[in-house]
Design a protein around this motif. Sequence first.
Motif, PDB file in Angstrom:
ATOM      1  N   ILE A 149     -40.720  95.744  30.585  1.00  0.00           N
ATOM      2  CA  ILE A 149     -40.056  95.082  29.586  1.00  0.00           C
ATOM      3  C   ILE A 149     -38.587  95.526  29.767  1.00  0.00           C
ATOM      4  O   ILE A 149     -38.222  96.867  29.934  1.00  0.00           O
ATOM      5  N   THR A 307     -39.720  90.507  30.459  1.00  0.00           N
ATOM      6  CA  THR A 307     -40.333  91.700  31.243  1.00  0.00           C
ATOM      7  C   THR A 307     -40.440  91.101  32.639  1.00  0.00           C
ATOM      8  O   THR A 307     -40.633  89.977  32.878  1.00  0.00           O
ATOM      9  N   SER A 373     -42.396  95.491  22.679  1.00  0.00           N
ATOM     10  CA  SER A 373     -43.256  95.176  23.246  1.00  0.00           C
ATOM     11  C   SER A 373     -44.313  93.913  22.717  1.00  0.00           C
ATOM     12  O   SER A 373     -44.662  93.164  23.427  1.00  0.00           O
ATOM     13  N   ILE A 376     -42.384  90.139  23.542  1.00  0.00           N
ATOM     14  CA  ILE A 376     -42.148  89.709  25.072  1.00  0.00           C
ATOM     15  C   ILE A 376     -42.411  88.230  25.113  1.00  0.00           C
ATOM     16  O   ILE A 376     -43.550  87.644  24.615  1.00  0.00           O
TER      17      ILE A 376
END
Length: 428
Positions: A149, A307, A373, A376
Amino acid sequence: MSKFMKRFVFLFLMMGLLVSCSSGEKPGDDGDATTSDSDFEGEEITLMIPDWGAPTEEMLEEFKEETGIKVNVEPTAWSDIKSKISIAAAGNNTPADVVEVDWSWAGEFHSAGWLESLDVDGETKEDIPALQYFEFDDEIVAIPYANGIRLAYYNKRMAQEAGVEEIPTNWEEMIHVFDQLKASGTVEYPFLFPLNAEEKTTTSFMTLAYTRNGIVFNEDDTLNREAVLDTFNLLDELIEKDFINENSVSAPGIDVFRGINNGEGAVLIGPTSFITSSNDESVSKVVGEVTNIPVPGKEGPAEQTITFTEAVGVSAFSEKKEAAKKFVDWFSRPETQLALNEAINNTPTRTSVIEKMVNEGIIKEPGAIIEQSKIIETPFPHGVPKYYTKMSTEMFNIINQFGQRKLTPEEATDKMVEAVNELVEENK
């Protein structure tokens, strides 16, 4: 029917049921046999993976105790893996049962039929957002194990010395911060961005385009001209204002990235590895100075990030597919990802594991990693294209020419759109 006949029919039916069960079938399962761990006792499989991603012997021994499967690791340089797989596949063979699958290879490997389809439950899909990069027509061909990421790294000490009072949330504010950093003499080149003719330049460009515009490729896989021109215009301003080191056109991308650890820049949009390396005294000159912040967008923090991750998949030419799939399933478990981080400092791909590491203080300077996160997304509408390697080469060569000031933003945009769209047309 007589009592004797009733007993006979009952015994006949029971015998049929016993025969069915002894053959591994269960009533109502349409004859599908289930595979238990005991079926793998004594089985051996091979794993081709870079040494920096390999599980430890202790971890593999635990897997063997659980399943009966012995895993023989074949550490292989990342740059050699793709060619070994393709050469073997030409003869319907494979160098290993389980193989490394970089995100950029996924489309090519899937199109060529080199990977087995994997069963992934809904909870795992939700917990590992990067699975999107390995999904084609609802078919998943590999499971990510190493998080790539892109995070925005920000040197707090430099910002404070330059008199910056608030963390920037969009690009207008970020450029103002760069102005302050440069004018104060705190750092000569505030923004670290690769411009060399290499893959890191392509991925960095796509990251900027996607986080600013929410799109890189159109629904028909052609390049979105508006997003590309917007990105070149931003880079043009940053280069003209001397915020990016002119030597970035020839410096290796990894050296540009490492500039955040060497104090050569104040901001980097780069991979997760710098969360730990920036605070590692053996490789960093800025221990305790760098955090990560939400990647800036046009109006505020980016609503999606990107990512570039590593995964493992099962070769379609493996003769031990079920045992190989058992390993891939184990390798993607939360407890395995946590153990892999402890053993080799690998950043997990599961959001739940990242949250656990932050809550337990394993990640010392987490910044915005949990929030990032969870947003993404993939810029590829139909999965990573099989021609990605050719496309990336076209892209980074044009970006490099632009960085050398041989092309204007409009010229660079026209060349890139034309080159990518030709590839799309050729591969229809």
